[in-house]
Design a protein around this motif. Structure first.
Motif, mmCIF file in Angstrom:
data_model
loop_
_atom_site.group_PDB
_atom_site.id
_atom_site.type_symbol
_atom_site.label_atom_id
_atom_site.label_comp_id
_atom_site.label_asym_id
_atom_site.label_seq_id
_atom_site.Cartn_x
_atom_site.Cartn_y
_atom_site.Cartn_z
ATOM 1 N N HIS A 1 4.372 0.124 -6.609
ATOM 2 C CA HIS A 1 4.435 0.073 -8.067
ATOM 3 C C HIS A 1 3.906 -1.244 -8.606
ATOM 4 O O HIS A 1 3.362 -1.303 -9.726
ATOM 5 N N ALA A 2 4.001 -2.314 -7.833
ATOM 6 C CA ALA A 2 3.503 -3.615 -8.272
ATOM 7 C C ALA A 2 1.993 -3.613 -8.448
ATOM 8 O O ALA A 2 1.448 -4.495 -9.121
ATOM 9 N N TYR A 3 1.309 -2.639 -7.848
ATOM 10 C CA TYR A 3 -0.145 -2.550 -7.973
ATOM 11 C C TYR A 3 -0.583 -1.532 -9.024
ATOM 12 O O TYR A 3 -1.788 -1.331 -9.202
ATOM 13 N N HIS B 1 -11.078 -1.563 -10.223
ATOM 14 C CA HIS B 1 -11.660 -2.881 -10.453
ATOM 15 C C HIS B 1 -11.549 -3.733 -9.193
ATOM 16 O O HIS B 1 -10.723 -3.482 -8.313
ATOM 17 N N ARG B 2 -12.389 -4.758 -9.126
ATOM 18 C CA ARG B 2 -12.396 -5.661 -7.981
ATOM 19 C C ARG B 2 -12.348 -7.116 -8.454
ATOM 20 O O ARG B 2 -12.814 -7.443 -9.543
ATOM 21 N N ASP C 1 -7.556 -5.964 -9.234
ATOM 22 C CA ASP C 1 -7.057 -5.225 -8.082
ATOM 23 C C ASP C 1 -6.147 -4.105 -8.569
ATOM 24 O O ASP C 1 -6.018 -3.860 -9.770
ATOM 25 N N GLY C 2 -5.487 -3.417 -7.638
ATOM 26 C CA GLY C 2 -4.570 -2.346 -8.010
ATOM 27 C C GLY C 2 -5.291 -1.149 -8.608
ATOM 28 O O GLY C 2 -6.504 -0.962 -8.437
ATOM 29 N N HIS D 1 -3.964 0.288 -1.650
ATOM 30 C CA HIS D 1 -3.509 -0.174 -2.965
ATOM 31 C C HIS D 1 -4.563 -1.033 -3.665
ATOM 32 O O HIS D 1 -4.260 -1.728 -4.622
ATOM 33 N N ASN D 2 -5.795 -1.013 -3.139
ATOM 34 C CA ASN D 2 -6.842 -1.880 -3.679
ATOM 35 C C ASN D 2 -6.359 -3.327 -3.711
ATOM 36 O O ASN D 2 -6.590 -4.071 -4.663
#
Length: 446
Positions: A263-265, A435-436, A278-279, A21-22
Protein backbone atom coordinates in the motif's frame (compact mmCIF):
# COMPACT_ATOMS: atom_id res chain seq x y z
CA UNK A 1 29.89 7.08 -28.80
CA UNK A 2 31.89 8.25 -25.81
CA UNK A 3 31.14 6.01 -22.85
CA UNK A 4 29.91 8.86 -20.63
CA UNK A 5 27.23 9.74 -23.21
CA UNK A 6 26.40 6.13 -24.00
CA UNK A 7 25.93 5.35 -20.31
CA UNK A 8 23.50 8.22 -19.80
CA UNK A 9 21.44 7.12 -22.82
CA UNK A 10 21.50 3.50 -21.65
CA UNK A 11 20.54 4.41 -18.09
CA UNK A 12 17.49 6.33 -19.33
CA UNK A 13 16.34 3.27 -21.26
CA UNK A 14 17.11 0.78 -18.47
CA UNK A 15 15.21 2.91 -15.95
CA UNK A 16 12.06 1.35 -17.42
CA UNK A 17 13.09 -2.20 -16.45
CA UNK A 18 10.43 -4.17 -14.57
CA UNK A 19 10.54 -4.30 -10.76
CA UNK A 20 8.17 -5.42 -8.01
CA UNK A 21 5.88 -2.57 -6.93
CA UNK A 22 7.90 -0.44 -9.36
CA UNK A 23 10.33 0.10 -6.48
CA UNK A 24 13.40 0.25 -8.80
CA UNK A 25 15.89 -1.26 -6.30
CA UNK A 26 19.02 -0.93 -8.43
CA UNK A 27 22.14 1.17 -8.57
CA UNK A 28 25.02 1.33 -11.04
CA UNK A 29 28.53 2.51 -10.25
CA UNK A 30 30.86 3.58 -13.07
CA UNK A 31 34.52 2.94 -12.20
CA UNK A 32 36.38 6.12 -13.16
CA UNK A 33 38.88 6.45 -10.31
CA UNK A 34 42.23 4.80 -11.02
CA UNK A 35 42.16 2.68 -7.85
CA UNK A 36 38.59 1.55 -8.52
CA UNK A 37 39.46 0.55 -12.07
CA UNK A 38 42.42 -1.50 -10.82
CA UNK A 39 40.14 -3.21 -8.30
CA UNK A 40 37.58 -3.97 -10.98
CA UNK A 41 40.19 -5.37 -13.37
CA UNK A 42 41.69 -7.55 -10.63
CA UNK A 43 38.29 -8.91 -9.61
CA UNK A 44 37.46 -9.84 -13.19
CA UNK A 45 40.86 -11.43 -13.63
CA UNK A 46 40.42 -13.53 -10.50
CA UNK A 47 36.99 -14.67 -11.64
CA UNK A 48 38.02 -15.87 -15.09
CA UNK A 49 39.34 -19.38 -15.92
CA UNK A 50 42.93 -19.71 -14.82
CA UNK A 51 42.68 -16.51 -12.82
CA UNK A 52 43.64 -14.34 -15.81
CA UNK A 53 41.66 -11.73 -17.73
CA UNK A 54 42.24 -9.79 -20.91
CA UNK A 55 42.33 -6.32 -19.40
CA UNK A 56 42.83 -3.47 -21.83
CA UNK A 57 46.05 -1.49 -21.59
CA UNK A 58 44.09 1.53 -20.44
CA UNK A 59 42.80 -0.29 -17.38
CA UNK A 60 43.75 1.53 -14.21
CA UNK A 61 45.12 4.57 -16.03
CA UNK A 62 42.21 6.92 -15.51
CA UNK A 63 42.64 9.78 -13.07
CA UNK A 64 40.25 10.79 -10.34
CA UNK A 65 36.87 11.61 -11.84
CA UNK A 66 35.52 15.09 -12.13
CA UNK A 67 31.90 15.74 -11.29
CA UNK A 68 29.68 15.98 -8.25
CA UNK A 69 31.24 15.19 -4.82
CA UNK A 70 28.83 12.31 -4.29
CA UNK A 71 29.87 10.70 -7.55
CA UNK A 72 26.75 11.51 -9.58
CA UNK A 73 27.37 11.88 -13.29
CA UNK A 74 27.83 15.58 -13.93
CA UNK A 75 30.62 15.72 -16.46
CA UNK A 76 33.25 13.62 -18.17
CA UNK A 77 36.07 11.92 -16.24
CA UNK A 78 38.85 14.21 -17.45
CA UNK A 79 36.75 17.36 -17.75
CA UNK A 80 37.62 17.67 -21.45
CA UNK A 81 34.29 16.55 -22.87
CA UNK A 82 35.92 13.37 -24.17
CA UNK A 83 36.41 9.85 -22.84
CA UNK A 84 39.26 7.64 -24.15
CA UNK A 85 37.59 5.45 -26.74
CA UNK A 86 39.80 2.35 -26.82
CA UNK A 87 39.94 1.34 -23.17
CA UNK A 88 37.53 -0.96 -21.40
CA UNK A 89 35.07 0.50 -18.93
CA UNK A 90 33.73 -1.09 -15.73
CA UNK A 91 30.27 -0.94 -14.19
CA UNK A 92 29.15 -2.33 -10.84
CA UNK A 93 25.50 -3.38 -10.66
CA UNK A 94 24.18 -3.04 -7.11
CA UNK A 95 21.09 -3.62 -5.01
CA UNK A 96 19.92 -0.43 -3.32
CA UNK A 97 18.96 -1.63 0.15
CA UNK A 98 17.16 1.67 0.79
CA UNK A 99 14.65 0.80 -1.96
CA UNK A 100 14.17 -2.95 -1.55
CA UNK A 101 11.00 -4.72 -0.43
CA UNK A 102 11.48 -6.66 2.81
CA UNK A 103 8.07 -7.70 4.15
CA UNK A 104 8.36 -11.27 2.80
CA UNK A 105 11.43 -13.51 2.45
CA UNK A 106 10.54 -14.06 -1.23
CA UNK A 107 11.02 -10.36 -1.87
CA UNK A 108 14.78 -10.93 -1.73
CA UNK A 109 14.49 -13.01 -4.91
CA UNK A 110 12.24 -10.42 -6.54
CA UNK A 111 14.76 -7.67 -5.85
CA UNK A 112 17.55 -9.65 -7.50
CA UNK A 113 15.32 -10.43 -10.48
CA UNK A 114 14.63 -6.71 -10.81
CA UNK A 115 18.34 -5.88 -10.69
CA UNK A 116 19.14 -8.59 -13.23
CA UNK A 117 16.48 -7.24 -15.60
CA UNK A 118 17.87 -3.72 -15.20
CA UNK A 119 21.42 -4.92 -15.86
CA UNK A 120 20.33 -6.83 -18.96
CA UNK A 121 18.56 -3.84 -20.53
CA UNK A 122 21.48 -1.57 -19.60
CA UNK A 123 23.93 -3.97 -21.27
CA UNK A 124 21.77 -4.17 -24.40
CA UNK A 125 21.49 -0.40 -24.62
CA UNK A 126 25.25 0.00 -24.27
CA UNK A 127 25.90 -2.70 -26.90
CA UNK A 128 23.60 -0.84 -29.28
CA UNK A 129 25.93 2.16 -28.88
CA UNK A 130 29.18 0.30 -29.42
CA UNK A 131 30.02 -0.89 -25.88
CA UNK A 132 29.66 -4.65 -25.52
CA UNK A 133 29.86 -6.54 -22.22
CA UNK A 134 32.75 -8.98 -22.58
CA UNK A 135 33.29 -9.83 -18.93
CA UNK A 136 30.94 -10.37 -15.98
CA UNK A 137 31.66 -11.49 -12.45
CA UNK A 138 29.32 -12.03 -9.55
CA UNK A 139 30.48 -10.17 -6.45
CA UNK A 140 29.69 -12.63 -3.68
CA UNK A 141 30.32 -12.13 0.04
CA UNK A 142 33.94 -11.23 0.66
CA UNK A 143 34.81 -10.82 -3.01
CA UNK A 144 35.95 -7.22 -2.55
CA UNK A 145 37.80 -7.76 0.70
CA UNK A 146 35.70 -5.44 2.82
CA UNK A 147 33.47 -2.38 2.67
CA UNK A 148 33.18 0.06 1.09
CA UNK A 149 33.97 -2.12 -1.93
CA UNK A 150 34.42 0.63 -4.53
CA UNK A 151 34.95 4.33 -4.69
CA UNK A 152 35.54 5.04 -1.01
CA UNK A 153 33.12 7.59 0.32
CA UNK A 154 31.39 7.91 -3.02
CA UNK A 155 30.05 4.38 -2.86
CA UNK A 156 26.51 4.71 -1.39
CA UNK A 157 26.33 2.94 1.94
CA UNK A 158 22.96 1.40 1.09
CA UNK A 159 24.26 -0.20 -2.11
CA UNK A 160 25.22 -3.88 -2.05
CA UNK A 161 27.39 -4.78 -5.09
CA UNK A 162 25.99 -7.68 -7.07
CA UNK A 163 28.09 -8.05 -10.18
CA UNK A 164 30.83 -6.37 -12.15
CA UNK A 165 30.69 -5.76 -15.90
CA UNK A 166 33.55 -5.00 -18.26
CA UNK A 167 32.51 -3.21 -21.46
CA UNK A 168 34.74 -2.81 -24.50
CA UNK A 169 34.30 -1.01 -27.83
CA UNK A 170 32.60 -3.17 -30.45
CA UNK A 171 30.60 -2.52 -33.63
CA UNK A 172 26.94 -1.69 -33.02
CA UNK A 173 24.33 -2.93 -35.53
CA UNK A 174 22.51 0.05 -37.10
CA UNK A 175 19.02 0.67 -35.78
CA UNK A 176 19.40 -1.43 -32.64
CA UNK A 177 19.24 1.48 -30.23
CA UNK A 178 16.05 2.98 -31.68
CA UNK A 179 14.37 -0.45 -31.74
CA UNK A 180 15.39 -1.19 -28.16
CA UNK A 181 14.22 2.21 -26.91
CA UNK A 182 10.83 1.71 -28.59
CA UNK A 183 10.38 -1.81 -27.20
CA UNK A 184 11.41 -0.92 -23.65
CA UNK A 185 9.16 2.13 -23.73
CA UNK A 186 6.20 0.00 -24.83
CA UNK A 187 6.79 -2.72 -22.22
CA UNK A 188 4.50 -2.49 -19.21
CA UNK A 189 2.24 -4.55 -16.99
CA UNK A 190 -1.33 -4.80 -18.27
CA UNK A 191 -3.78 -5.98 -15.59
CA UNK A 192 -6.85 -5.68 -17.82
CA UNK A 193 -8.70 -8.40 -19.74
CA UNK A 194 -6.98 -10.25 -22.58
CA UNK A 195 -8.49 -11.37 -25.87
CA UNK A 196 -9.42 -15.07 -25.84
CA UNK A 197 -7.59 -15.92 -29.08
CA UNK A 198 -4.87 -18.54 -28.79
CA UNK A 199 -1.24 -17.53 -29.23
CA UNK A 200 0.47 -19.15 -32.19
CA UNK A 201 2.80 -21.98 -31.05
CA UNK A 202 5.57 -20.56 -33.22
CA UNK A 203 5.37 -17.27 -31.34
CA UNK A 204 5.54 -19.10 -28.02
CA UNK A 205 8.59 -21.04 -29.19
CA UNK A 206 10.36 -17.83 -30.16
CA UNK A 207 9.51 -16.33 -26.77
CA UNK A 208 10.97 -19.35 -25.00
CA UNK A 209 14.22 -19.07 -26.92
CA UNK A 210 14.43 -15.34 -26.20
CA UNK A 211 15.09 -16.10 -22.54
CA UNK A 212 18.54 -17.41 -23.52
CA UNK A 213 19.46 -14.45 -25.75
CA UNK A 214 21.05 -12.36 -23.04
CA UNK A 215 23.84 -9.82 -23.28
CA UNK A 216 24.88 -10.71 -19.73
CA UNK A 217 24.78 -14.47 -20.31
CA UNK A 218 26.85 -14.15 -23.48
CA UNK A 219 29.47 -12.34 -21.43
CA UNK A 220 29.40 -15.04 -18.75
CA UNK A 221 28.19 -18.34 -20.29
CA UNK A 222 28.84 -20.46 -17.20
CA UNK A 223 26.70 -23.57 -16.80
CA UNK A 224 24.30 -24.17 -13.97
CA UNK A 225 20.81 -23.17 -12.91
CA UNK A 226 19.52 -22.55 -16.44
CA UNK A 227 16.14 -20.90 -16.78
CA UNK A 228 13.36 -23.00 -18.27
CA UNK A 229 10.29 -21.38 -19.84
CA UNK A 230 6.99 -23.21 -19.48
CA UNK A 231 3.87 -21.95 -21.27
CA UNK A 232 0.50 -22.98 -19.84
CA UNK A 233 -1.95 -23.00 -22.75
CA UNK A 234 -4.19 -26.02 -22.22
CA UNK A 235 -7.57 -25.53 -20.61
CA UNK A 236 -6.80 -27.93 -17.71
CA UNK A 237 -3.54 -26.11 -16.90
CA UNK A 238 -5.14 -22.68 -16.98
CA UNK A 239 -8.05 -23.93 -14.87
CA UNK A 240 -5.62 -25.36 -12.32
CA UNK A 241 -3.75 -22.06 -12.19
CA UNK A 242 -6.97 -20.12 -11.74
CA UNK A 243 -8.00 -22.44 -8.92
CA UNK A 244 -4.69 -21.84 -7.17
CA UNK A 245 -5.18 -18.08 -7.50
CA UNK A 246 -8.74 -18.27 -6.17
CA UNK A 247 -7.55 -20.28 -3.17
CA UNK A 248 -4.36 -18.39 -2.33
CA UNK A 249 -4.55 -15.06 -4.16
CA UNK A 250 -5.77 -13.19 -1.11
CA UNK A 251 -2.74 -14.12 0.98
CA UNK A 252 -0.99 -10.77 0.59
CA UNK A 253 -4.12 -8.78 1.41
CA UNK A 254 -4.38 -10.75 4.64
CA UNK A 255 -0.67 -10.45 5.48
CA UNK A 256 -0.42 -7.25 7.52
CA UNK A 257 3.24 -6.39 6.85
CA UNK A 258 3.12 -7.35 3.17
CA UNK A 259 -0.01 -5.35 2.47
CA UNK A 260 1.26 -2.32 4.41
CA UNK A 261 4.40 -2.37 2.27
CA UNK A 262 2.40 -2.77 -0.95
CA UNK A 263 0.00 0.00 0.00
CA UNK A 264 2.94 2.35 0.57
CA UNK A 265 3.60 2.20 -3.18
CA UNK A 266 0.03 3.06 -4.22
CA UNK A 267 0.05 6.71 -5.31
CA UNK A 268 -2.93 8.99 -4.86
CA UNK A 269 -2.96 10.21 -8.46
CA UNK A 270 -0.78 10.74 -11.52
CA UNK A 271 0.72 13.91 -10.09
CA UNK A 272 1.90 12.17 -6.94
CA UNK A 273 3.23 9.24 -8.98
CA UNK A 274 5.15 11.62 -11.22
CA UNK A 275 6.69 13.37 -8.22
CA UNK A 276 7.68 10.09 -6.55
CA UNK A 277 8.87 8.48 -9.77
CA UNK A 278 7.93 5.02 -8.49
CA UNK A 279 4.97 2.94 -7.33
CA UNK A 280 1.65 2.81 -9.19
CA UNK A 281 -1.70 4.55 -9.29
CA UNK A 282 -5.10 2.93 -8.89
CA UNK A 283 -5.52 3.34 -12.64
CA UNK A 284 -2.42 1.22 -13.23
CA UNK A 285 -3.87 -1.42 -10.90
CA UNK A 286 -7.52 -1.47 -11.98
CA UNK A 287 -7.74 0.47 -15.22
CA UNK A 288 -9.86 3.56 -15.74
CA UNK A 289 -12.02 4.31 -12.70
CA UNK A 290 -14.80 6.83 -12.14
CA UNK A 291 -14.06 9.43 -9.42
CA UNK A 292 -16.51 7.84 -6.92
CA UNK A 293 -15.08 4.36 -7.48
CA UNK A 294 -11.55 5.70 -7.17
CA UNK A 295 -12.38 7.15 -3.79
CA UNK A 296 -14.05 3.92 -2.71
CA UNK A 297 -11.10 1.78 -3.78
CA UNK A 298 -8.64 4.10 -2.05
CA UNK A 299 -10.57 3.76 1.20
CA UNK A 300 -11.05 0.00 0.85
CA UNK A 301 -7.36 -0.68 0.19
CA UNK A 302 -6.06 1.29 3.19
CA UNK A 303 -4.35 -1.12 5.61
CA UNK A 304 -6.67 -0.28 8.50
CA UNK A 305 -9.76 -0.82 6.34
CA UNK A 306 -8.35 -3.99 4.83
CA UNK A 307 -7.88 -5.50 8.31
CA UNK A 308 -11.61 -5.00 8.92
CA UNK A 309 -12.75 -6.09 5.45
CA UNK A 310 -10.79 -9.33 5.75
CA UNK A 311 -13.40 -10.54 8.22
CA UNK A 312 -16.03 -10.00 5.54
CA UNK A 313 -14.00 -11.97 2.97
CA UNK A 314 -12.85 -8.99 0.91
CA UNK A 315 -9.42 -10.54 0.38
CA UNK A 316 -11.06 -13.69 -1.01
CA UNK A 317 -13.27 -11.55 -3.26
CA UNK A 318 -10.19 -9.84 -4.75
CA UNK A 319 -8.55 -13.24 -5.21
CA UNK A 320 -11.59 -14.52 -7.13
CA UNK A 321 -11.46 -11.49 -9.41
CA UNK A 322 -7.82 -12.20 -10.24
CA UNK A 323 -8.61 -15.88 -10.74
CA UNK A 324 -11.34 -14.98 -13.24
CA UNK A 325 -8.85 -12.90 -15.22
CA UNK A 326 -6.38 -15.81 -15.20
CA UNK A 327 -9.06 -18.27 -16.32
CA UNK A 328 -10.06 -16.09 -19.28
CA UNK A 329 -6.45 -15.49 -20.43
CA UNK A 330 -5.29 -17.60 -23.38
CA UNK A 331 -1.97 -18.47 -21.76
CA UNK A 332 0.30 -18.11 -18.77
CA UNK A 333 4.06 -18.34 -18.55
CA UNK A 334 6.30 -19.67 -15.81
CA UNK A 335 10.05 -19.11 -15.66
CA UNK A 336 11.75 -21.73 -13.52
CA UNK A 337 15.21 -22.88 -12.58
CA UNK A 338 15.74 -25.99 -14.66
CA UNK A 339 16.69 -28.95 -12.45
CA UNK A 340 18.85 -30.51 -15.16
CA UNK A 341 22.01 -28.98 -13.63
CA UNK A 342 22.22 -31.73 -11.05
CA UNK A 343 19.85 -30.22 -8.52
CA UNK A 344 16.17 -31.03 -8.44
CA UNK A 345 15.34 -27.47 -9.51
CA UNK A 346 13.44 -26.75 -6.33
CA UNK A 347 16.26 -25.13 -4.41
CA UNK A 348 16.95 -28.29 -2.40
CA UNK A 349 20.56 -29.47 -2.05
CA UNK A 350 22.04 -30.24 -5.43
CA UNK A 351 24.82 -28.28 -7.11
CA UNK A 352 25.74 -25.26 -5.01
CA UNK A 353 27.57 -22.40 -6.66
CA UNK A 354 30.95 -21.26 -5.55
CA UNK A 355 31.90 -17.62 -4.98
CA UNK A 356 31.92 -15.67 -8.22
CA UNK A 357 29.93 -18.28 -10.14
CA UNK A 358 26.70 -17.83 -12.03
CA UNK A 359 26.12 -21.47 -11.21
CA UNK A 360 23.59 -23.76 -9.60
CA UNK A 361 22.21 -23.35 -6.12
CA UNK A 362 21.90 -25.38 -3.00
CA UNK A 363 19.83 -25.16 0.15
CA UNK A 364 16.36 -23.67 0.08
CA UNK A 365 17.37 -20.33 -1.48
CA UNK A 366 18.85 -19.80 -4.97
CA UNK A 367 22.21 -18.05 -5.00
CA UNK A 368 22.35 -14.43 -6.09
CA UNK A 369 24.16 -15.16 -9.35
CA UNK A 370 21.51 -17.60 -10.52
CA UNK A 371 18.74 -15.12 -9.75
CA UNK A 372 20.56 -12.33 -11.59
CA UNK A 373 20.85 -14.64 -14.59
CA UNK A 374 17.14 -15.31 -14.30
CA UNK A 375 16.42 -11.58 -14.18
CA UNK A 376 18.37 -11.14 -17.41
CA UNK A 377 16.37 -13.98 -18.98
CA UNK A 378 13.12 -12.39 -17.79
CA UNK A 379 14.04 -9.09 -19.43
CA UNK A 380 14.77 -10.88 -22.69
CA UNK A 381 11.47 -12.73 -22.55
CA UNK A 382 9.36 -9.67 -21.70
CA UNK A 383 10.94 -7.57 -24.45
CA UNK A 384 10.35 -10.34 -27.00
CA UNK A 385 6.72 -10.61 -25.86
CA UNK A 386 6.31 -6.85 -26.27
CA UNK A 387 7.71 -7.00 -29.82
CA UNK A 388 5.16 -9.74 -30.57
CA UNK A 389 2.31 -7.48 -29.40
CA UNK A 390 1.73 -9.44 -26.19
CA UNK A 391 1.34 -8.16 -22.64
CA UNK A 392 2.00 -9.70 -19.23
CA UNK A 393 0.46 -9.46 -15.77
CA UNK A 394 2.60 -11.16 -13.09
CA UNK A 395 0.76 -13.37 -10.58
CA UNK A 396 3.48 -13.04 -7.97
CA UNK A 397 1.36 -13.96 -4.97
CA UNK A 398 1.61 -17.65 -5.83
CA UNK A 399 5.41 -17.49 -5.49
CA UNK A 400 5.75 -15.22 -2.46
CA UNK A 401 4.85 -17.86 0.14
CA UNK A 402 6.81 -21.08 0.19
CA UNK A 403 3.89 -23.42 0.83
CA UNK A 404 1.89 -21.86 -2.00
CA UNK A 405 4.86 -21.95 -4.36
CA UNK A 406 5.44 -25.63 -3.61
CA UNK A 407 1.76 -26.37 -4.28
CA UNK A 408 1.91 -24.40 -7.51
CA UNK A 409 5.02 -26.19 -8.78
CA UNK A 410 3.49 -29.60 -8.06
CA UNK A 411 -0.01 -28.86 -9.36
CA UNK A 412 1.28 -27.38 -12.62
CA UNK A 413 4.13 -29.91 -12.98
CA UNK A 414 6.67 -27.13 -13.45
CA UNK A 415 10.21 -28.25 -14.41
CA UNK A 416 11.90 -26.64 -11.41
CA UNK A 417 11.73 -23.91 -8.80
CA UNK A 418 9.39 -21.19 -10.09
CA UNK A 419 10.69 -17.63 -9.97
CA UNK A 420 8.23 -15.79 -12.23
CA UNK A 421 4.60 -16.50 -13.11
CA UNK A 422 2.40 -14.34 -15.29
CA UNK A 423 -0.71 -14.11 -17.42
CA UNK A 424 0.10 -13.74 -21.13
CA UNK A 425 -2.06 -12.57 -24.00
CA UNK A 426 -3.22 -9.80 -26.30
CA UNK A 427 -4.64 -6.80 -24.46
CA UNK A 428 -8.23 -5.66 -24.89
CA UNK A 429 -7.55 -2.19 -23.49
CA UNK A 430 -4.40 -0.15 -23.01
CA UNK A 431 -3.01 0.35 -19.52
CA UNK A 432 -0.86 3.35 -18.61
CA UNK A 433 2.83 2.88 -17.99
CA UNK A 434 4.15 3.62 -14.52
CA UNK A 435 6.44 6.53 -13.76
CA UNK A 436 10.17 6.16 -13.22
CA UNK A 437 12.77 8.01 -11.20
CA UNK A 438 15.38 10.08 -12.99
CA UNK A 439 18.20 7.79 -14.15
CA UNK A 440 20.70 10.01 -12.33
CA UNK A 441 19.41 8.68 -8.99
CA UNK A 442 20.77 5.24 -9.81
CA UNK A 443 24.15 6.27 -11.28
CA UNK A 444 27.38 7.09 -9.45
CA UNK A 445 31.01 7.54 -10.37
CA UNK A 446 33.13 5.31 -8.15
Amino acid sequence: MAFHDALQVAAAIAARAPSSHNCQPWGVGWATDAATRRTAAALLAAGEPGGRAAVSPGGGSAGTAAGAPDGRLGGTPDGSGRVPSRRSEYLVLALDRARELTALPAHATEMLLSCGSHGEILARALAAQGWRADGVRLLGPGATGGAPPFGGDRWPRAWEPLCLLRLSPAPAPPGDLAALRETVGARHTNRGPYRPEAIDPGVLARLASSATESALLRAHPAPGAPVAVRHLVGAPERAALAELVARHGGRDFAHRAAWRETHAYIRRDEAEAARAGDGFTLGQLFGELSPPRRLGMRAALAPATMRLLRHAGYDRFLARQLAAAVRRSPAAVALCFDGSDGSDGSGRPGNPAGPGDFGGFGGRTPDAGSVLRAGAALAGYWLAATRAGLVLHPVSVLLQHEDVRDACERRLALPGRALFLSRLGYAVTAFPSSHRRSPSHALRRV
